[in-house]
Scaffold this active site. Sequence first.
Site, short mmCIF file in Angstrom:
data_model
loop_
_atom_site.label_atom_id
_atom_site.label_comp_id
_atom_site.label_asym_id
_atom_site.label_seq_id
_atom_site.Cartn_x
_atom_site.Cartn_y
_atom_site.Cartn_z
N CYS A 26 -1.36 69.20 -33.79
CA CYS A 26 -2.38 69.98 -33.07
C CYS A 26 -3.27 68.99 -32.33
CB CYS A 26 -3.16 70.85 -34.03
SG CYS A 26 -4.03 69.92 -35.30
N HIS A 612 -20.24 48.50 -62.19
CA HIS A 612 -19.95 49.90 -61.85
C HIS A 612 -19.64 50.63 -63.15
CE1 HIS A 612 -18.04 53.48 -60.18
NE2 HIS A 612 -18.51 53.13 -59.00
#
Length: 690
Positions: A26, A612
């Site tokens: 598309c 983290h």
Amino acid sequence: MSHQDDIKAIVTSVGGAANIKSLTHCATRLRFELNDAGKVDNATLDANKLVLGAVQQSGDRYQVVIGGQVASVYEQIMHLPEMAGLGAGTVDDNADEPTDAEVKAAARSKARGKVAWLDSFFEYLADSFRPILGVLLGASIIIAIVNLCISLGLIPNDTATTGLVFVQAIWKGVFYFLPIMVAYNAANKLKVDPWLGGAIMGMLMTPQFASLSDTKTWGDAVKCVKNTTLGTATVFGLPMQLSDYSGNVFVPLLMVAVLAVVYHGLKKIIPDSVQMVFLPFFSMIIVGALTAFIIGPIGVWAGNGLGAGLAWMNTHAPFIFAIAIPLLYPFLVPLGLHWPLNALMIMNINTLGYDFIQGPMGVWNFACFGATAGVLFLSIRDKDKDMRQTSVGALAAGLLGGVSEPSLYGIHLRYKLIYSRMLVGCGVGGVVIAVMGWLFPATVASGETVHGVTTTAFAFTSLLTVPVFNQMWVYGVSIAVSFFTAMIMIIMLDYRTPEQKAEAKARAAAQSAKAVNGGDAATATAAVAVDDAPAAAATATSAVFAPIAGHVVSLDDAGDPVFASRALGEGVGVEPVDGAVKAPVSGVLQTVAETGHAFGLKTDDGVEVLVHVGIDTVKMNGNGFVVNVAKGDRVNAGDLLATVDLDEVKKAGFSTTTLVTVLNTAALKSVTPKTDVNVAAGDEVIAIEQ
């Protein structure tokens, strides 16, 4: 890797040509239907220079976001030797056609599948319009140029001027025959002969059909445009409401939905040998009559009703309307829910003679482009070559073409912090266009006074189409405010989490390494970090200590592919048994995540360490985390940074493995992890040699 290698790599990453059942494209995406979506290598796709993003849909459907060059990439893929014979772009009555769904990364993956028929409905709307976006964009630019020339006095605003009439015919032809184009695309989507859909819609736009109406009403152009209802006629003894269907988009959408039922029903009962003749014959007779007597009037009433409802809101609550549209669009577009509004814009132009939605919509578009400009600024500052290339292309597509997909796919939906910054631009721009639109109302062609920015054309909101808007200066000020507000918010607050910033820095260092002395990574990384170097010599850091008690594992076994790739440096993972998170080195906190899940420290001698807590715990939005420090604080090794409720993390479905890495590993002589041991917070887990 060459451009052609990148083309081939896309095919390889989706499992090879043998895994591709069909391929179409598309405006921005390659749409694959695969035999087995499990064979897709997402990591390789994401690393491909041509790919902005990749998203799996239902079943084995897969979308690869390319951007503006998708048509060229598609053609090059289809010309690969291994792709010979693939029936891409064709419709097989016995196979499902790949969906055209407006899928935008995580937002779409969360929304799809909950209500299947609703997904199908919006895909039907999207697929009916998407193939003609190019001609709509071309027509909008022609309108913009004509309006600009008129405003500058270069051409007279006189419909008696043959040159002007000719130019108007170019773009008016697009919108006049838009129902036929929509019917063609909609029929193609529902696996009906698309020419049949176009032919039935064309029937309602012939001079013969128009002649059934009161010619006096036809002669009143203002009344015709404003009401689109041309009276009634008696046909075969039955009353028929007559309407002007030019430019109408609701009628073809309704008509084709009925046509699909009739067409596929007839196909089951008409013998194959005579289907070529009698299938279109009966379809045209049945659906043509239904459309003229029932579907057409219903479509006109529905379109007029929706348009009137929004017009009422724009008239009686203009502030709410002008602010709500730009704040809603950032969420509607990623889910493909903006297509009904696009249809209403076209309907407004054909029924009211103007549209009032596109002005506030432009505010959202330019906030989107402003956020991308902010990302571009930071990528230049941080020497992030990959993001600079992505943001330059996305910004050009937005400002010149009014296309937001490259920004959304390539940047915004990958870095979720952008939305919180961009929405400020949407809100501020919405307030500006609401206030100025009220203070400086516009007069439309019919003589009405309208509060807000209006336009008589369906335009892609870009810099090139600014002249199509009435009260152009009001619109210009509003979009400028939204653009620069979003841009400044991104520059000031950034768009990345601490680990994403660290990853970008490591990527920039690696890119610099290739260009310095034959690829001396240590020299290059040191050069990148030179501005952050300590002013005076400090005691050399020789170890990084465990930030939390538990069992130490290698980054390869920690469960996060980004950390395992060492893009954030060498380090270890700790499977925790305690929720106290402590400083692994002495130094200054460079970053402290608001959610409490990540901390970046820098020692006095320049070693940069990231802690983290858990994997994907940013999604917990701070639930279960208590932060004890702030950015800029100086801490000593062993000082408490935060406390985490490990049970809460597990309950939320996330891993508690805490990762600690040396971000500037490439600048150090050696970084040696110590794994497969049980440690207490403060025990050495990484040895460093500078």
